[in-house]
Design a protein around this motif. Structure first.
Motif, PDB file in Angstrom:
ATOM      1  N   GLU A  62      47.667 -64.032  36.565  1.00  0.00           N
ATOM      2  CA  GLU A  62      47.291 -65.325  37.127  1.00  0.00           C
ATOM      3  C   GLU A  62      46.086 -65.252  38.047  1.00  0.00           C
ATOM      4  O   GLU A  62      45.422 -66.258  38.289  1.00  0.00           O
ATOM      5  N   LYS A  63      45.743 -64.064  38.554  1.00  0.00           N
ATOM      6  CA  LYS A  63      44.728 -63.951  39.591  1.00  0.00           C
ATOM      7  C   LYS A  63      43.291 -64.053  39.067  1.00  0.00           C
ATOM      8  O   LYS A  63      42.444 -64.666  39.675  1.00  0.00           O
ATOM      9  N   TYR A  64      43.005 -63.425  37.936  1.00  0.00           N
ATOM     10  CA  TYR A  64      41.639 -63.377  37.412  1.00  0.00           C
ATOM     11  C   TYR A  64      41.599 -63.914  35.998  1.00  0.00           C
ATOM     12  O   TYR A  64      42.593 -63.882  35.280  1.00  0.00           O
ATOM     13  N   LYS A  65      40.448 -64.366  35.585  1.00  0.00           N
ATOM     14  CA  LYS A  65      40.234 -64.721  34.189  1.00  0.00           C
ATOM     15  C   LYS A  65      40.014 -63.409  33.432  1.00  0.00           C
ATOM     16  O   LYS A  65      39.094 -62.666  33.746  1.00  0.00           O
ATOM     17  N   GLN A  66      40.845 -63.129  32.472  1.00  0.00           N
ATOM     18  CA  GLN A  66      40.729 -61.875  31.733  1.00  0.00           C
ATOM     19  C   GLN A  66      40.070 -62.123  30.373  1.00  0.00           C
ATOM     20  O   GLN A  66      40.725 -62.170  29.345  1.00  0.00           O
ATOM     21  N   TRP A  67      38.751 -62.267  30.415  1.00  0.00           N
ATOM     22  CA  TRP A  67      38.013 -62.512  29.181  1.00  0.00           C
ATOM     23  C   TRP A  67      38.153 -61.320  28.241  1.00  0.00           C
ATOM     24  O   TRP A  67      38.252 -61.492  27.025  1.00  0.00           O
ATOM     25  N   ASN A  68      38.169 -60.110  28.799  1.00  0.00           N
ATOM     26  CA  ASN A  68      38.318 -58.926  27.963  1.00  0.00           C
ATOM     27  C   ASN A  68      39.673 -58.908  27.267  1.00  0.00           C
ATOM     28  O   ASN A  68      39.791 -58.453  26.127  1.00  0.00           O
ATOM     29  N   ALA A  69      40.705 -59.410  27.921  1.00  0.00           N
ATOM     30  CA  ALA A  69      42.029 -59.458  27.302  1.00  0.00           C
ATOM     31  C   ALA A  69      42.026 -60.427  26.119  1.00  0.00           C
ATOM     32  O   ALA A  69      42.589 -60.126  25.056  1.00  0.00           O
ATOM     33  N   ALA A  70      41.390 -61.577  26.288  1.00  0.00           N
ATOM     34  CA  ALA A  70      41.295 -62.534  25.189  1.00  0.00           C
ATOM     35  C   ALA A  70      40.498 -61.936  24.030  1.00  0.00           C
ATOM     36  O   ALA A  70      40.832 -62.138  22.859  1.00  0.00           O
ATOM     37  N   PHE A  71      39.466 -61.190  24.363  1.00  0.00           N
ATOM     38  CA  PHE A  71      38.659 -60.531  23.336  1.00  0.00           C
ATOM     39  C   PHE A  71      39.511 -59.518  22.576  1.00  0.00           C
ATOM     40  O   PHE A  71      39.484 -59.474  21.336  1.00  0.00           O
ATOM     41  N   ASP A  72      40.295 -58.708  23.295  1.00  0.00           N
ATOM     42  CA  ASP A  72      41.182 -57.746  22.638  1.00  0.00           C
ATOM     43  C   ASP A  72      42.198 -58.451  21.745  1.00  0.00           C
ATOM     44  O   ASP A  72      42.500 -57.975  20.645  1.00  0.00           O
ATOM     45  N   ALA A  73      42.736 -59.585  22.200  1.00  0.00           N
ATOM     46  CA  ALA A  73      43.686 -60.340  21.379  1.00  0.00           C
ATOM     47  C   ALA A  73      43.022 -60.813  20.084  1.00  0.00           C
ATOM     48  O   ALA A  73      43.619 -60.744  19.008  1.00  0.00           O
TER      49      ALA A  73
END
Length: 148
Positions: A87-98
């Protein structure tokens, strides 16, 4: 059956350790792969290994390229990719990995709080399961490893 599981996403909590501990505690046939979760090491690896850069863009570019070697290798090896959105940060890299996991045809499990359902609706739509907490993820893994 043995699974290789890549744990992607948020790096500011102990969710990976909980999953690792649970796989050991329950003797699950799972190999765990992770990205570099040391924020400073991940950000500084390019400049530290390949040389300093004057512009932040090129410093980040070098680090991203080196880190992507680990990420892409893990994504390719994985049977299951678990992506946790904090919830703390926008995880653009996580969305990219998904997205990469989906494109590679990997089984995708997503974990995030209810409040992130709307902004992550497209990611959730690609997932095989959407969990609200790490305990649910652990139960999914336990279920997948059961002999019936």
């Amino acid at each position: 059956m043995k699974y290789t599981v890549y744990l992607s996403g948020e790096i500011h909590s102990d969710w990976r350790e909980k999953i690792k501990n649970a796989t050991q505690e329950h003797n699950l046939p799972i190999e765990i792969l992770t990205p570099n979760t040391d924020h400073d090491s991940s950000d500084e690896c390019g400049a530290g290994i390949l040389g300093a850069e004057e512009k932040p863009f090129w410093k980040d570019h070098k680090a991203a390229k080196l880190n992507s070697i680990r990420h892409m290798t893990a994504l390719n090896r994985a049977d299951i990719v678990i992506v946790r959105f904090g919830e703390k940060y926008k995880q653009w890299n996580a969305a990219f990995d998904a997205g990469i996991a989906t494109a590679l045809g990997k089984s995708l499990i997503v974990e995030h709080a209810k409040e992130l359902t709307h902004p992550l609706k497209e990611v959730d739509a690609a997932a095989m399961a959407v969990a609200e907490n790490t305990e649910q993820v652990i139960e999914i893994l336990r279920y997948l490893c059961q002999d019936y």
